[in-house]
Design a protein around this motif. Structure first.
Motif, PDB file in Angstrom:
ATOM      1  N   LYS B 158      -4.747 -96.339 101.258  1.00 26.86           N
ATOM      2  CA  LYS B 158      -5.656 -97.369 102.106  1.00 26.86           C
ATOM      3  C   LYS B 158      -6.749 -97.029 101.214  1.00 26.86           C
ATOM      4  CE  LYS B 158      -2.738 -97.477 106.089  1.00 26.86           C
ATOM      5  NZ  LYS B 158      -2.695 -96.550 107.084  1.00 26.86           N
ATOM      6  N   VAL B 159      -7.345 -96.436 100.582  1.00 28.41           N
ATOM      7  CA  VAL B 159      -8.769 -95.804 100.398  1.00 28.41           C
ATOM      8  C   VAL B 159      -9.307 -95.993  98.836  1.00 28.41           C
ATOM      9  CG1 VAL B 159      -9.968 -93.665  99.424  1.00 28.41           C
ATOM     10  CG2 VAL B 159      -8.983 -93.390 100.995  1.00 28.41           C
ATOM     11  N   GLN B 160      -7.523 -96.637  98.101  1.00 24.20           N
ATOM     12  CA  GLN B 160      -8.067 -96.928  97.107  1.00 24.20           C
ATOM     13  C   GLN B 160      -8.222 -99.095  97.221  1.00 24.20           C
ATOM     14  OE1 GLN B 160      -8.097 -96.348  93.502  1.00 24.20           O
ATOM     15  NE2 GLN B 160      -8.788 -98.062  93.230  1.00 24.20           N
ATOM     16  N   PHE B 161      -7.318 -99.366  98.169  1.00 17.50           N
ATOM     17  CA  PHE B 161      -7.781-100.221  99.102  1.00 17.50           C
ATOM     18  C   PHE B 161      -8.988-100.864  99.471  1.00 17.50           C
ATOM     19  CE2 PHE B 161      -8.043-103.940 102.501  1.00 17.50           C
ATOM     20  CZ  PHE B 161      -7.317-104.714 101.552  1.00 17.50           C
ATOM     21  N   ILE B 162      -9.812 -99.554 100.345  1.00 18.26           N
ATOM     22  CA  ILE B 162     -10.473 -99.798 100.744  1.00 18.26           C
ATOM     23  C   ILE B 162     -11.921 -99.981  99.703  1.00 18.26           C
ATOM     24  CG2 ILE B 162     -12.468 -98.860 101.881  1.00 18.26           C
ATOM     25  CD1 ILE B 162     -10.243 -98.594 104.113  1.00 18.26           C
ATOM     26  N   TYR B 163     -11.501 -99.581  98.917  1.00 21.59           N
ATOM     27  CA  TYR B 163     -13.002 -98.996  97.619  1.00 21.59           C
ATOM     28  C   TYR B 163     -13.515-101.004  96.671  1.00 21.59           C
ATOM     29  CZ  TYR B 163     -14.343 -94.439  98.113  1.00 21.59           C
ATOM     30  OH  TYR B 163     -14.965 -93.467  99.080  1.00 21.59           O
ATOM     31  N   SER B 198     -18.436 -92.921 108.008  1.00 17.71           N
ATOM     32  CA  SER B 198     -19.391 -92.028 107.233  1.00 17.71           C
ATOM     33  C   SER B 198     -18.241 -92.345 105.816  1.00 17.71           C
ATOM     34  CB  SER B 198     -18.451 -90.805 108.102  1.00 17.71           C
ATOM     35  OG  SER B 198     -17.220 -90.889 108.111  1.00 17.71           O
ATOM     36  N   SER B 199     -17.573 -91.679 105.509  1.00 19.84           N
ATOM     37  CA  SER B 199     -17.123 -92.366 104.805  1.00 19.84           C
ATOM     38  C   SER B 199     -17.166 -93.103 103.588  1.00 19.84           C
ATOM     39  CB  SER B 199     -15.340 -91.021 103.747  1.00 19.84           C
ATOM     40  OG  SER B 199     -15.298 -91.306 104.835  1.00 19.84           O
ATOM     41  N   PHE B 200     -16.605 -93.916 104.039  1.00 18.39           N
ATOM     42  CA  PHE B 200     -16.930 -96.169 103.921  1.00 18.39           C
ATOM     43  C   PHE B 200     -18.548 -96.108 103.881  1.00 18.39           C
ATOM     44  CE2 PHE B 200     -12.478 -94.668 104.517  1.00 18.39           C
ATOM     45  CZ  PHE B 200     -11.888 -94.329 103.365  1.00 18.39           C
ATOM     46  N   GLN B 201     -18.972 -95.730 104.376  1.00 22.16           N
ATOM     47  CA  GLN B 201     -20.254 -96.062 104.659  1.00 22.16           C
ATOM     48  C   GLN B 201     -20.994 -97.670 103.074  1.00 22.16           C
ATOM     49  OE1 GLN B 201     -22.659 -93.517 106.106  1.00 22.16           O
ATOM     50  NE2 GLN B 201     -24.186 -94.994 106.642  1.00 22.16           N
ATOM     51  N   ASP B 202     -20.641 -97.061 102.051  1.00 20.38           N
ATOM     52  CA  ASP B 202     -21.474 -98.132 101.076  1.00 20.38           C
ATOM     53  C   ASP B 202     -20.441 -98.812 100.530  1.00 20.38           C
ATOM     54  OD1 ASP B 202     -23.558 -96.482 101.303  1.00 20.38           O
ATOM     55  OD2 ASP B 202     -22.441 -95.565  98.570  1.00 20.38           O
ATOM     56  N   CYS B 203     -18.858 -98.444 101.023  1.00 19.83           N
ATOM     57  CA  CYS B 203     -18.010-100.043 101.328  1.00 19.83           C
ATOM     58  C   CYS B 203     -18.034-100.554 102.039  1.00 19.83           C
ATOM     59  CB  CYS B 203     -16.369 -98.900 101.056  1.00 19.83           C
ATOM     60  SG  CYS B 203     -15.217 -99.165  99.538  1.00 19.83           S
ATOM     61  N   LYS B 204     -18.429-100.019 103.614  1.00 16.91           N
ATOM     62  CA  LYS B 204     -18.311-100.956 104.788  1.00 16.91           C
ATOM     63  C   LYS B 204     -19.776-102.275 104.378  1.00 16.91           C
ATOM     64  CE  LYS B 204     -18.714-101.369 109.881  1.00 16.91           C
ATOM     65  NZ  LYS B 204     -19.264-100.198 111.176  1.00 16.91           N
ATOM     66  N   ARG B 205     -20.668-101.475 104.360  1.00 13.04           N
ATOM     67  CA  ARG B 205     -21.119-102.686 104.042  1.00 13.04           C
ATOM     68  C   ARG B 205     -21.679-103.259 102.768  1.00 13.04           C
ATOM     69  NH1 ARG B 205     -25.498 -99.668 101.930  1.00 13.04           N
ATOM     70  NH2 ARG B 205     -25.002 -98.021 102.704  1.00 13.04           N
ATOM     71  N   ALA B 206     -20.455-103.249 102.108  1.00 11.94           N
ATOM     72  CA  ALA B 206     -20.470-104.228 100.968  1.00 11.94           C
ATOM     73  C   ALA B 206     -19.378-105.430 101.318  1.00 11.94           C
ATOM     74  CB  ALA B 206     -20.311-103.449  99.945  1.00 11.94           C
ATOM     75  N   SER B 207     -18.622-105.160 101.872  1.00 11.83           N
ATOM     76  CA  SER B 207     -17.966-105.787 102.412  1.00 11.83           C
ATOM     77  C   SER B 207     -18.124-107.213 103.354  1.00 11.83           C
ATOM     78  CB  SER B 207     -16.366-105.415 102.419  1.00 11.83           C
ATOM     79  OG  SER B 207     -16.313-104.325 103.398  1.00 11.83           O
ATOM     80  N   GLU B 208     -18.837-106.188 104.500  1.00 10.61           N
ATOM     81  CA  GLU B 208     -19.433-106.594 105.539  1.00 10.61           C
ATOM     82  C   GLU B 208     -20.895-107.523 105.177  1.00 10.61           C
ATOM     83  OE1 GLU B 208     -21.259-103.907 108.529  1.00 10.61           O
ATOM     84  OE2 GLU B 208     -19.467-103.700 109.536  1.00 10.61           O
ATOM     85  N   GLU B 209     -21.518-107.446 103.872  1.00  9.92           N
ATOM     86  CA  GLU B 209     -21.959-108.479 103.811  1.00  9.92           C
ATOM     87  C   GLU B 209     -21.140-109.689 103.054  1.00  9.92           C
ATOM     88  OE1 GLU B 209     -24.318-106.211 100.583  1.00  9.92           O
ATOM     89  OE2 GLU B 209     -25.052-105.683 101.438  1.00  9.92           O
ATOM     90  N   ALA B 210     -20.044-109.745 102.343  1.00 10.46           N
ATOM     91  CA  ALA B 210     -19.587-110.095 102.005  1.00 10.46           C
ATOM     92  C   ALA B 210     -18.794-110.957 103.148  1.00 10.46           C
ATOM     93  CB  ALA B 210     -18.162-109.615 101.071  1.00 10.46           C
TER      94      ALA B 210
END
Lengths: 372, 696
Positions: B158-163, B198-210
């Protein structure tokens, strides 16, 4: 003149206005007629149609103290009748009895059983209970209706009727020692009552003619129930078989037939007479057969449809094709205005008419009775 | 013998029972003893209180030797019996005891050794349990380890998927595979919700932008008209999946649509002049928009239907307003045609709205309104026409005939025009009108009926005489006049003074008569043939009639003064000789006949009023005066055009001029109804009449 008509004539001595069928006489076809002479001694004639039906003869002749404006034979006793009379100034009403032995006397006097004395108002007519022996009477004068309680008790010794105006009651809440004012019209002089009729289907209802209205009174509550507008109404008669149906005669506009369930518009109009239509009478037996008498010295025989539904449906069908003249016949063998008119209840195809000059004419409507 | 045999048997049985009872129960029950025991207590051998001495004494005293011997024998036998019984009982009991002892012995030997077996069994079970426990504990560790490893593996995936998600979304945007993007994003959504901060902050931001880009793109797609319906609908669905407020979008779009509808100009008045293109274009746009909308928002039919119905309703309202402005049938048809075309087109895309029914209703109303208003305009025109005539009535030259002609023309022209209009409507092949054909015909018929009824009322109220005169209905005139008599007549009775002047009702009567006369003259033709003939011998006849009348008057006056009985006789005699007078002859459509009848009817009415009254002398004299005064003007009215003479000489040669006859009848009636009929002196009468004449 006699030869020209089928009618059987009989002459009164003086002018006359009223004739009444003697309903209680079941053995003979008889009529009572009263004269109207201001200055002469007035008479009441008991006229009988001979059994052959070709001749009228005088069965009794009685002197009456005043000129007679209204005369009605008692529906349950052939020797009793009521009159409304006037001496030129005041009006009065009385119940009379024909004396027992009048055949043997030269000038028998009528026995006055009682007077219906009210106030000074001009009394117009007396209405007997519509059918059968009953102790109620109604008198109508220009302003009031009075309900009378008539106690008829036969005394064995003198064979005489006693009439007492009682303050006790069986059927009606208001029976008066002195009759009470039953109704007072607020409009006063402008709306004078002129006559009326007692509903034979609903004895608590009385119709009264009042200038331009037909008023209905409930004799139990003494209240006016409904009021039908019809101008110059002067005569009213209930349909003897059908409830809610009644016929009015109006001076100028002829004859109207009403269904009281729809009192706004008459269900039928008949043209009436070329001058005033004075009185109108429904035949006691044959539905829709109506007689009217007018001041143009004619009596008209009409056949009207008293069935409302039938009328409306007929109207929808091509009216011109099916239209039948409601006027069956005009009897014109008269020389003066006709004020008195009555059907015989014993032989319902016979009627008697009385013109102002005192001529009684009895006619048969047999040829005009519709074939069923 | 019987009793002897039974008693010992009974006694034996009882004794045995008692013995057994005493053996088994510690207290010998008293009740078991028979009740006799009390009475025969001392000598009863069976009772406990038995006394042998007394028994012996009694026995010796009672019995003889033989009896005693016999008793002895009996007793010995009895004793023997008892002994054997006792022996048997004892033996039986012993037997039972021995049996019981044997059984107990056997039981004891059987139970020995059982306990040992049981203990062995318990031991074995214990050892089995301990072994199984040890196996379990040794395996447990390994199992836990495996599970942990599996969980870790999942998590890592899952982590992989999110990244990878932002990259993937980016790819999807590039390839416009928005559906996949949305699927990925909604899949990752729960994780972002839990660990997004927390951990996926960057990831979340990036996907939200997308995703924001995606939403924007999708919105653009939904709103853009250039995209295909399919893609727009898909975009709407995707937006819905992203929890984007689609309803908001929908209402916004609807509003836009509604706004655009207000631009759909529908001005009937403009319609016919202007080329219908603008309206048509607008409708076309609307239809297209509806079609798109239905695809994009499949659940929006109701709103669209309402929108369309509102539009139609609005149009029909405008038409109603338009109808009120007196339009021609062509105009109405044109407008209806436009609407019907619109409806048909809208119906193609919106069957559910039942627009055709809706518009059928609307058309029905509009056509009905049109018909009604057509008739009301017609009625209005005619009444205007008549009113104009009536207003002019004040002037001298007003003419009923002209009014009648004009109104007849108006009626027939107007009627024809309405009929033509209706024909045009019916002949048109517009489908919606076809559907309503029957109804329209009905309405038009109804309209005509109502119209003619209105017309009749109008005619009756505006010009009674003009219409009714033709219809041989004259009694209304006396009706009007007699109403006036009614009040006047009542007053006669109250008169107590001698008459001073002619009563007011006479004036009213004459006035009314004059008006009627004027109107009748305009409506009806003169009887020309008779007129000519009357002219030829007019002069001589008139003089004759005058003298005749005077004689007659004298006669009647003298009648009054004669005695009552004589007068009665005279009237009777007169009746015999007089030819019957047809009072109410058929009215001919000539001025003379009509007027004559009116006068006759009026006088007859007066007579009838007089007959129901009773007069004093003054009242009678008043009537005498009034009638006397009336004679001359009445004659003038009828005498006009020299009809009078003719009447006197040719129609009714044997009687007096009818009005005079009727006047006399009124007087006769008054005499009959008066107690004191003393007429006014002639000089006084003349003086009063002269005074009245001078007044007028």
């Amino acid at each position: 003149m006699q030869a020209a008509s089928s009618g059987i004539g009989y002459g009164l001595k003086y002018q006359a206005r009223c004739i009444s069928d003697v309903k209680a006489d079941t053995d003979h076809t008889s009529f009572l007629a009263g004269t109207l002479s201001l200055k002469e001694e007035n008479e009441v004639h008991l006229i009988r149609l001979s059994s052959s039906g070709t001749e009228l003869f005088c069965e009794g002749l009685f002197s009456h103290p005043n000129e007679i404006w209204d005369l009605v034979s008692c529906p349950f006793d052939q020797r009793i009748f009521s009159t409304v009379y006037s001496n030129g100034e005041t009006f009065g009403a009385a119940i009379w009895q024909i004396p027992e032995l009048y055949g043997e006397l030269n000038s028998p006097q009528l026995e006055r059983i009682t007077s219906l004395d009210t106030d000074s108002c001009k009394i117009k007519c007396i209405l007997w209970w519509p059918s059968g022996r009953h102790d109620k009477l109604i008198s109508i004068n220009e302003e009031n209706l009075y309900l009378w309680n008539l106690d008829v008790s036969k005394k064995t010794a003198q064979e005489e009727f006693m009439m007492i105006w009682q303050s006790s009651s069986t059927a009606f809440p208001y029976i008066q020692t002195k009759p009470q004012v039953q109704s007072q019209d607020s409009a006063g002089m402008l709306h004078k009552l002129s006559g009326g009729a007692w509903d034979p289907h609903d004895v608590s209802s009385v119709a009264a003619t009042c200038e331009s209205y037909l008023q209905f009174w409930d004799v139990r509550t003494m209240k006016k129930t409904i009021s039908v507008e019809c101008s110059h109404v002067c005569s009213v008669d209930y349909h003897p078989q059908k409830q809610h149906i009644l016929v009015t005669a109006e001076h100028e506009s002829g004859i109207h037939i009403w269904d009281l369930r729809k009192p706004k518009v008459p269900i039928q109009e008949l043209p009436g007479h070329t001058h005033w239509t004075w009185t109108v009478k429904c035949n006691p037996e044959y539905d829709g057969m109506i007689l009217s008498a007018g001041t143009n010295s004619t009596v008209n025989l009409w056949l009207a449809s008293t069935n409302h539904e039938e009328l409306t449906t007929e109207r929808q069908v091509d009216s011109s094709a099916r239209w039948v003249d409601p006027l069956l016949n005009t009897y014109s063998d008269y020389e003066d205005s006709i004020y008195g008119l009555t059907w015989s209840s014993r032989e319902p195809w016979i009627f008697a008419s009385l013109s102002y000059d005192g001529r009684v004419v009895v006619e048969s409507v047999k040829p005009f009775i519709p074939q069923k | 013998m019987d009793t002897d045999e039974e008693t010992p048997l009974d006694e034996k049985a009882r004794r045995t029972r008692d013995l057994l009872a005493s053996f088994y129960s510690p207290i010998p029950s008293e009740s078991s003893n028979n009740p006799f025991s009390k009475h025969i207590s001392p000598d009863d051998i069976n009772s406990s209180s038995f006394q042998p001495d007394q028994y012996m004494k009694i026995l010796a005293r009672k019995s003889n030797l033989e009896g005693l011997l016999q008793k002895h024998v009996e007793m010995v036998a009895e004793i023997k019996n008892l002994d054997t019984d006792l022996q048997m009982l004892v033996y039986e009991n012993y037997n039972k005891f021995i049996c019981a002892t044997d059984t107990i012995k056997r039981m004891k030997s059987n139970i020995l050794g059982m306990e040992e077996n049981m203990e062995q069994l318990l031991e074995k079970i214990m050892s089995v349990q301990s072994r199984s426990d040890s196996v379990n504990t040794s395996l447990c560790e390994n199992r836990e380890h495996i599970e942990k490893m599996h969980r870790t593996c999942n998590l890592l995936r899952k982590v992989q998927f999110i990244y990878d998600l932002p990259d993937r979304l980016g790819k999807c945007i590039k390839s416009e595979a928005y559906a996949d993007a949305v699927r990925f994003y909604t899949g990752a959504m729960p994780i972002f919700k839990a660990y997004g901060d927390s951990s996926f902050q960057d990831c979340k931001r990036a996907s939200e932008e997308a995703i924001a880009i995606i939403v924007k793109n999708l919105q653009g797609k939904v709103c853009s008209d250039s995209e295909s319906m399919q893609t727009r609908a898909e975009a709407a669905v995707l937006l819905k999946q992203l929890n984007f407020p689609v309803d908001y979008l929908k209402t916004k779009l609807l509003e836009k649509l509604e706004l655009s509808l207000t631009d759909v100009q529908f001005i009937p008045a403009v319609m016919k002049n202007d080329s219908p293109s603008t309206h048509e274009e607008a409708i076309h746009e609307f239809v297209e928009a509806i079609r798109a909308f239905r695809v994009i928002f499949p659940d929006s039919e109701k709103q669209l239907a309402k929108l369309a119905q509102d539009l139609i309703t609005k149009h029909f309202l405008m038409i109603e307003g338009y109808v009120h402005t007196r339009i021609s049938s062509e105009d109405l048809l044109g407008v209806l045609r436009v609407i019907w075309n619109d409806v048909l087109r809208m119906d193609e895309v919106l069957e559910e709205a039942s627009l055709s029914d809706h518009s059928l209703e609307g058309t029905k109303d509009a056509v009905k309104l049109y018909i009604i208003s057509a008739f009301s305009h017609l009625t209005h025109d005619i009444s205007d026409h008549l009113l104009k005539v009536l207003k002019r009535g004040g002037a001298e030259d007003y003419s009923l005939e002209v009014a009648l002609d004009a109104s007849i023309k108006a009626v027939s022209d107007g009627g024809r025009k309405v009929l033509l209009d209706m024909h045009k409507i019916l002949d048109d092949n517009l489908e919606i009108i076809d559907k309503l054909r029957e109804l329209i015909i009905d309405w038009v018929q109804q309209g005509y009926q109502d119209f003619f009824r209105d017309l009749e009322e109008l005619a009756a109220s505006v010009s009674r005489e003009s219409v009714r005169g033709y219809e041989y209905e004259l009694s209304f005139v006396p009706g009007v006049i007699s109403q006036k008599f009614r009040a006047a007549g009542e007053k006669f009775l109250q008169l107590h003074k001698e008459p001073r002047e002619v009563h007011m009702f006479v004036d009213l009567f004459l006035q009314e008569l004059k008006i009627t006369n004027n109107e009748v003259k305009q409506i009806l033709p003169q009887d020309l043939t008779k007129h000519r003939r009357a002219d030829s011998n007019g002069s001589s006849a008139s003089s004759r009639s005058n003298s005749f009348r005077e004689e007659k008057e004298k006669l009647s006056r003298s009648n009054i003064q004669k005695g009552r009985s004589q007068q009665l006789l005279e009237t009777h005699l007169a009746k015999l000789f007089k030819q019957k007078v047809e009072i109410f002859t058929k009215v001919e459509y000539t001025q003379e006949s009509v007027l004559m009848n009116i006068v006759k009817l009026c006088l007859k009415s007066i007579q009838e009023y007089v007959r129901v009254q009773t007069f004093n002398r003054s009242g009678f004299q008043q009537i005498q005066l009034d009638i006397q005064f009336l004679r001359t003007p009445l004659k003038e009215v009828v005498e006009d055009e020299a009809v009078m003479d003719f009447l006197l000489d040719e129609i009714l040669p044997s009687i007096d001029f009818p009005p005079s006859l009727f006047c006399e009848q009124v007087i006769v009636a008054a005499v009959e109804r008066c107690l004191d009929p003393i007429p006014l002196e002639l000089p006084i009468l003349d003086r009063l009449i002269q005074a009245k004449l001078a007044q007028t």
